[in-house]
Scaffold this motif. Structure first.
Motif, PDB file in Angstrom:
ATOM      1  N   THR A 245       0.827  -1.210   0.000  1.00 47.27           N
ATOM      2  CA  THR A 245       0.000   0.000   0.000  1.00 47.27           C
ATOM      3  C   THR A 245       0.853   1.248   0.000  1.00 47.27           C
ATOM      4  O   THR A 245       0.655   2.177  -0.802  1.00 47.27           O
ATOM      5  N   PHE A 246       1.853   1.303   0.899  1.00 54.27           N
ATOM      6  CA  PHE A 246       2.695   2.493   0.978  1.00 54.27           C
ATOM      7  C   PHE A 246       3.560   2.643  -0.269  1.00 54.27           C
ATOM      8  O   PHE A 246       3.725   3.757  -0.792  1.00 54.27           O
ATOM      9  N   ALA A 247       4.104   1.530  -0.759  1.00 51.03           N
ATOM     10  CA  ALA A 247       4.989   1.624  -1.918  1.00 51.03           C
ATOM     11  C   ALA A 247       4.223   2.066  -3.164  1.00 51.03           C
ATOM     12  O   ALA A 247       4.626   3.001  -3.880  1.00 51.03           O
TER      13      ALA A 247
ATOM     14  N   LEU B 167       2.792   6.080  -7.169  1.00 47.61           N
ATOM     15  CA  LEU B 167       1.759   6.660  -8.030  1.00 47.61           C
ATOM     16  C   LEU B 167       1.519   8.131  -7.689  1.00 47.61           C
ATOM     17  O   LEU B 167       1.294   8.960  -8.579  1.00 47.61           O
ATOM     18  N   GLY B 168       1.554   8.468  -6.400  1.00 47.17           N
ATOM     19  CA  GLY B 168       1.392   9.870  -6.033  1.00 47.17           C
ATOM     20  C   GLY B 168       2.519  10.729  -6.566  1.00 47.17           C
ATOM     21  O   GLY B 168       2.290  11.843  -7.067  1.00 47.17           O
TER      22      GLY B 168
ATOM     23  N   ALA C 161      -6.014  16.797 -14.002  1.00 51.17           N
ATOM     24  CA  ALA C 161      -6.365  15.442 -13.570  1.00 51.17           C
ATOM     25  C   ALA C 161      -5.234  14.819 -12.765  1.00 51.17           C
ATOM     26  O   ALA C 161      -5.463  14.151 -11.743  1.00 51.17           O
ATOM     27  N   ALA C 162      -3.999  15.036 -13.203  1.00 50.52           N
ATOM     28  CA  ALA C 162      -2.856  14.513 -12.452  1.00 50.52           C
ATOM     29  C   ALA C 162      -2.758  15.155 -11.077  1.00 50.52           C
ATOM     30  O   ALA C 162      -2.420  14.493 -10.081  1.00 50.52           O
TER      31      ALA C 162
ATOM     32  N   VAL D 206      -3.240  14.722  -5.089  1.00 54.30           N
ATOM     33  CA  VAL D 206      -3.852  15.042  -3.795  1.00 54.30           C
ATOM     34  C   VAL D 206      -4.558  13.817  -3.221  1.00 54.30           C
ATOM     35  O   VAL D 206      -4.493  13.545  -2.007  1.00 54.30           O
ATOM     36  N   GLY D 207      -5.224  13.062  -4.074  1.00 52.98           N
ATOM     37  CA  GLY D 207      -5.904  11.861  -3.600  1.00 52.98           C
ATOM     38  C   GLY D 207      -4.940  10.839  -3.026  1.00 52.98           C
ATOM     39  O   GLY D 207      -5.196  10.240  -1.964  1.00 52.98           O
ATOM     40  N   TYR D 208      -3.805  10.611  -3.711  1.00 54.39           N
ATOM     41  CA  TYR D 208      -2.839   9.637  -3.199  1.00 54.39           C
ATOM     42  C   TYR D 208      -2.176  10.144  -1.918  1.00 54.39           C
ATOM     43  O   TYR D 208      -1.867   9.350  -1.011  1.00 54.39           O
ATOM     44  N   ALA D 209      -1.943  11.451  -1.818  1.00 57.64           N
ATOM     45  CA  ALA D 209      -1.401  11.983  -0.564  1.00 57.64           C
ATOM     46  C   ALA D 209      -2.366  11.746   0.587  1.00 57.64           C
ATOM     47  O   ALA D 209      -1.971  11.351   1.693  1.00 57.64           O
TER      48      ALA D 209
END
Length: 783
Positions: free
Chosen positions: A493-495, A500-501, A520-521, A526-529
């Protein structure tokens, strides 16, 4: 003639006047014709304009003639067709019913005389110019020949095989009808009838000789070939050629797919190849029938790949068809071939590629959907190994083959559609290949991350084309899928989320990309953070309500960066606002934590509102601070909010009054809105939760006073806030009675009332819209 205008200008004026008169005359004539037709159809008298006895014009009326509903040729055709049908019925009745009451000589004489008369009569009728009558009599004569053949079989050869006799009779009738039609070329029925009869001999003979499905297929194909040759002279043979040829190819394909070994597939392959050759020859000879080359190309692919199919697994059989069929696309570069053959070959390759891509895609779809199972239990390390009975590598190979063919076709045809297909199919094959091949989990994640990054980079470089849009969609789908798969383990999950973030952040900062790609990127970054911070909080022993604080840090960071984000600022701030809402949702389980989160969110909004272009966030900050205060007071058990709000409302209204006196352009919402809302809204919430009558009564009186004051001085904020609170208090007081009345009424009353209301609103819809516009304009004119 003297005129004040120059001759040239006067001439132009006269020409324009004459043109207008001509146009008016044409309009009146057209109108007159339409009126005459209308009067004739209605059966009324036709009013005519004519000279009277005195020489002056007068109106005269004459009777209108009834309009004719059918023309003379139509009536003639109906009568002739009816006569032919009656004669045919009489002949059938004679043959089936009255035949047995006559002797052999009588039967032969009747058949010979009637058939000869029916076939000879059209020649006499044609010489007299009665063509339609001749056609009808000729049709009866052709039917009599069929009845003669049946009678001959029923009396003279009752023990013969019926199917074999039907084949021979069909051949004889086809020859007789063809000769008859050639002798009387003016007739249009005999030659098409001969073509139809000629379709039967070979297939019926194959059935009679028990030749099996392949034998019937060859009979159909030979008949189709003869029809194709005949179609060069008689157009009516083209349709039977197409139908019988297609039937023969279907028989060959069915036999090829059901063959149990390569040896058994050789016979159907020969039939299919012969059909393919016939289709190519037809397209070569007639450019308009390029579809024959397309069908023939597909048949050739099925023939060649069908020989290898019995020895291969189903997935690799699809690959075999692709290996044989995709090279047909190369015909687009072979200029020596006729256009119809080249077009049909390319179409055949495209059909095979599309079917192969669908088959391979259907095999890999479960691989992508299977990762949804991870959501049942996150971080459980239950990722299953590759299914030993699954499609294996064949599905990925099929997708990559079609992707390569589509990419090549996009290069030689300069069309966007093949490029889009190449991106989608290539991503599907590469993304699922490590799972289908049974690689370890770490290798699967590494490959899928690399593929996702590659299509994301392609979206950045070619964002303005169809391939770029497809690459962006594939990158998003891949990121979501691999993120779901990574939820099976903490380290994964973290990797995965971190990589991806970081990739999304790099894409958001990539300047040459299109405008829609970078936002979009940024949203994805922000979503991955946010996801990383949630995962980090989940690793600790903190309660879920405290996860809100690290999530709120995302909104704080985005608000702090502000103008440094450039073109992606607005989408990043929207995504940060969503993260803030998530933080509030996480903290909702404990009032103290919710109040803290609301206050911190207000701080973030207040900090962002410092910048002039984000001053509107000041309202959000104030609302959040007030909400935090009231959550804290509710936690403390406060039941009288007015004790805390009135000391704020009175000075706020005084400040607003002074501001309005100094600045007449200041809005009433700015001057009086915060002060009024500080007391009215909390009191309204308390009134709805209060079972006593004192608070609603006092609040209603106060709201009425505020509403009247707003109407008196034409102030929008007091009018709307006071009116809304007054209406809410009234609804609160009437709600119990409405519930009692609704419970006492029959169930059909409320739907009926709703229907009547809808009908009334619909009937006066335009007036309601006009009134609504007037109300909106009146409110807009208030201070």
């Amino acid at each position: 003639m003297n005129s004040p205008l120059p001759p040239a200008e006067e001439l132009a004026l006269v020409d324009r006047e004459l043109a207008q008169l001509d146009a008016r005359r044409l309009y009146l004539l057209a109108r007159r014709d339409w009126l005459l037709r209308l009067v004739q159809q209605s059966g009324a008298a036709v009013v005519q304009w004519g000279p009277a006895a005195s020489g002056s014009p007068a109106w005269t009326a004459g009777p209108s003639r009834p309009a004719k509903e059918a023309s003379a040729p139509s009536a003639q055709n109906v009568l002739l067709t009816l006569g032919a049908v009656l004669l045919a019925v009489a002949a059938l009745a004679f043959t089936l019913v009255s035949w047995g009451s006559m002797g052999i000589a009588g039967r032969s004489a009747v058949l010979a005389v009637v058939t000869a008369a029916a076939l000879a009569a059209p020649a006499v009728l044609l010489r007299r110019g009665l063509r339609s009558t001749a056609e009808s009599v000729a049709a009866v004569g052709l039917l009599l020949t069929v009845l003669d053949a049946y009678a001959l079989y029923a009396v003279g050869m009752p023990d013969a095989d019926g199917t074999g006799y039907a084949a021979g009779a069909a051949a004889v009738l086809a020859a007789v009808w063809a000769g008859y039609g050639s002798a009387l070329r003016t007739l249009r029925i005999p030659l098409p009838a001969a073509v139809v009869a000629a379709q039967l001999p070979l297939p019926l003979a194959a059935v009679a000789w028990q030749a099996g499905p392949l034998g019937v297929g060859w009979a159909l194909l030979v008949t189709a070939a003869l029809d194709a040759a005949l179609a060069l002279r008689v157009r009516a043979a083209a349709l039977p050629a197409a139908l019988l040829g297609s039937a023969a190819l279907l028989v060959g394909a069915a036999q090829s797919w059901s063959a149990g070994s390569a040896a058994q597939a050789l016979g159907p392959a020969a039939l299919l190849l012969a059909g393919a050759a016939l289709g190519a020859a037809a397209a070569w000879r007639e450019p308009r029938v390029w579809g024959a080359a397309l069908v023939g190309g597909v048949a050739a692919v099925v023939a060649v790949a069908g020989v290898a199919r019995p020895e291969l697994a189903p997935g690799w059989a699809v690959v075999a068809h692709l290996v044989v069929g995709l090279p047909l696309l190369a015909a687009v570069r072979v200029s020596a071939l006729p256009e119809a053959v080249r077009r049909g070959s390319v179409g055949a390759g495209a059909v095979v590629g599309a079917l192969g891509a669908l088959a391979s895609g259907a095999a890999v779809a479960p691989v992508l959907v299977a990762r949804l199972r991870v959501l049942e239990e996150v971080w459980a390390a239950t990722t299953p190994a590759a299914d030993p009975y699954g499609p294996g590598a064949s599905a990925a190979v099929g997708l990559l083959l079609t992707a390569g063919a589509a990419w090549w076709l996009s290069r030689v045809s300069a069309r966007p559609e093949p490029g889009v297909l190449a991106v989608v199919l290539g991503w599907s094959g590469l993304f699922t290949a490590p799972v289908l091949l049974g690689f370890p989990v770490a290798v699967v994640f590494a490959v899928q991350l690399a593929v996702t990054g590659a299509v994301g980079f392609l979206a950045l470089r070619r964002s303005g084309r169809g391939a770029g849009i497809a690459a962006a969609a594939c990158a998003l789908a891949g990121a979501v899928n691999v993120s779901l798969g990574a939820l099976d383990g903490r380290a994964a999950t973290f990797a995965v989320s971190g990589l991806l973030g970081a990739g999304c952040a790099a894409g958001a900062a990539y300047g040459p990309a299109a405008r829609w790609v970078r936002p979009a990127a940024a949203v994805c970054a922000v979503g991955y953070a946010t996801g990383l911070l949630v995962a980090s909080a989940a690793v600790t022993d903190l309660a879920v309500v405290w996860w809100a604080l690290p999530v709120l840090a995302v909104a704080a960071v985005v608000a702090a960066l502000g103008p440094r984000l450039g073109a992606v600022r607005l989408p990043a701030e929207i995504a940060a606002a969503v993260a803030g809402v998530l933080a509030l949702a996480l903290s909702a389980g404990r009032p103290g934590t919710l109040a803290l989160t609301l206050a911190l969110s207000g701080v973030v909004c207040a900090g962002a509102a410092v910048r002039p272009e984000r001053r509107v966030l000041g309202w959000a900050a104030g609302a959040l601070f007030v909400a935090a205060t009231w959550v804290r007071l509710a936690e403390a058990g406060v039941t009288a909010p007015e004790a805390y709000t009135l000391p704020v409302t009175v000075p706020a209204l005084a400040v607003g009054f002074l501001r309005r006196r100094r600045d007449a352009r200041a809005s009433s919402w700015t001057a009086y809105g915060p002060g009024l809302a500080a007391t009215l809204l909390p009191s309204l919430v308390a009134a709805w939760a209060d079972a006593d009558w004192v608070r609603p009564l006092v609040l209603g009186v106060a709201a009425l006073a505020v509403t009247l004051a707003g109407a008196r001085w034409r102030l929008q904020a007091p009018l709307l806030l006071g009116g809304a609170v007054l209406a809410a208090v009234a609804v609160h007081e009437l709600a119990p009675y409405v519930v009692q009345v609704a419970g006492a009424l029959p169930r059909w009353v409320l739907p009926a009332l709703a229907g009547v209301l809808l009908l009334a609103v619909g009937a006066t819809y335009e007036k309601r819209l006009r009134d609504a516009r007037r109300l909106r304009a009146a409110i807009g004119r208030l201070g």
